[in-house]
Design an enzyme around this catalytic site. Structure first.
Site, PDB file in Angstrom:
ATOM      1  N   HIS A 187       0.838  -1.192   0.000  1.00  0.00           N
ATOM      2  CA  HIS A 187       0.000   0.000   0.000  1.00  0.00           C
ATOM      3  C   HIS A 187       0.878   1.248   0.000  1.00  0.00           C
ATOM      4  CE1 HIS A 187      -3.638   2.254   1.908  1.00  0.00           C
ATOM      5  NE2 HIS A 187      -3.739   2.208   0.601  1.00  0.00           N
ATOM      6  N   HIS A 267     -13.944   5.902   1.170  1.00  0.00           N
ATOM      7  CA  HIS A 267     -12.809   6.348   1.975  1.00  0.00           C
ATOM      8  C   HIS A 267     -11.980   7.304   1.125  1.00  0.00           C
ATOM      9  CE1 HIS A 267     -10.847   3.116  -0.369  1.00  0.00           C
ATOM     10  NE2 HIS A 267      -9.721   3.798  -0.177  1.00  0.00           N
TER      11      HIS A 267
END
Length: 287
Positions: A187, A267
């Site tokens: 990530h 998000h």
């Protein structure tokens, strides 16, 4: 000219070396840093005029511009995907009073940092893009790569950075990501909890270099160039309020959060990048 290297690990500092001459240049930089974690470098100038000031790190280079106080700074980091543990050279080059190019080098010891693992279950179509989308995805990836390589001269932004949304983290930087049991990389930022329509703020002053609409992976997204090689990225937006070339200030509302692109729910994805190298935004953000 007197040139000194001042080594600091966050707020802890240690004077390393000095050389004698008429003027004074001090470089403040860490002696140790963790891979994937940010740090700042400052060039303190006294008694002379510098030009063509550049900083080189991890094979990349960025131009620096003086701050209001006449000194220089940069916000740097290393990308977990690329950096290796061990000594790495930081180099500041410049011209003093219009003379020949000079430089100061400093070695930083990079240490590994442990990051978590994340396992996600998503629709297969979100893991392996359809073949008919390959050209589109490649085009969008090229636009993003160009944006994160922005190289306008500048200085480090004021810290802490403005928090883009108030929500806590649902996923952190550096996680090894497995989609449906298959490793798909790490990530490159943080995911921040934000209901659809939450105002998204610019983390620092800068210029919008890309306002992407409906990207396959990132959805609606924004890239902001803050100068000195530093760029921030905001992804999965429901609405974009800015245009390419627009200058924004820290705290300006640039978008509304959403769930566009490849996501499992609403998000904000937020990344911090130096010359294409992604590093952890969390230590930089206001509470």
């Amino acid at each position: 000219m007197k040139m000194r290297i001042f080594s600091a690990a966050l707020l802890l500092a240690l004077l390393l070396t000095a050389a004698s001459a008429s003027a004074d240049i001090t470089v403040e930089a860490p002696s140790d840093a963790e891979i994937g974690q940010p740090f700042t470098v400052s060039v303190i100038v006294s008694g002379e005029s510098l030009s063509d000031v550049k900083i080189a790190w991890q094979g990349k280079e960025a131009g620096l511009a003086p701050r209001e106080d006449g000194n220089y700074s940069a916000l740097l980091g290393t990308d977990l995907k690329n950096a290796k543990a061990g000594k790495s050279e930081l180099k500041i080059s410049f011209r003093s009073n219009g003379g020949a190019e000079e430089s100061i080098s400093h070695m930083i010891n990079l240490a590994s940092h442990k990051y978590p693992v994340e396992k996600l279950t998503v629709p297969p179509s979100k893991v392996t893009p359809p073949k008919e989308q390959a050209e589109r995805i490649a085009r969008e990836a090229n636009l993003g790569r160009s944006a994160i390589q922005s190289d306008s001269a500048g200085s480090a932004p004021k810290l802490p950075l403005a928090r883009p949304v108030p929500g806590s983290y649902s996923s952190v930087y550096g996680k090894s990501r497995y989609f449906n049991g298959e490793f798909r990389g790490r990530h490159g930022g943080v995911d921040m909890r934000a209901a659809v329509g939450t105002p998204v703020k610019a983390a620092a002053e800068g210029v919008v270099v890309l306002a992407g609409e409906n990207f396959w992976f990132a959805g609606n997204c924004i890239y902001i160039d803050h100068g000195a090689g530093f760029v921030t990225f905001y992804g999965h937006l429901s609405k974009i309020n800015v245009k390419k070339g627009e200058r924004v200030k820290a705290g300006d509302i640039i978008a509304l959060s959403g769930k566009t692109g490849r996501v499992t729910g609403p998000h904000l994805h937020f990344s911090t990048v130096w010359r294409g190298e992604y590093f952890d935004p969390a230590p930089l953000l206001a509470d």
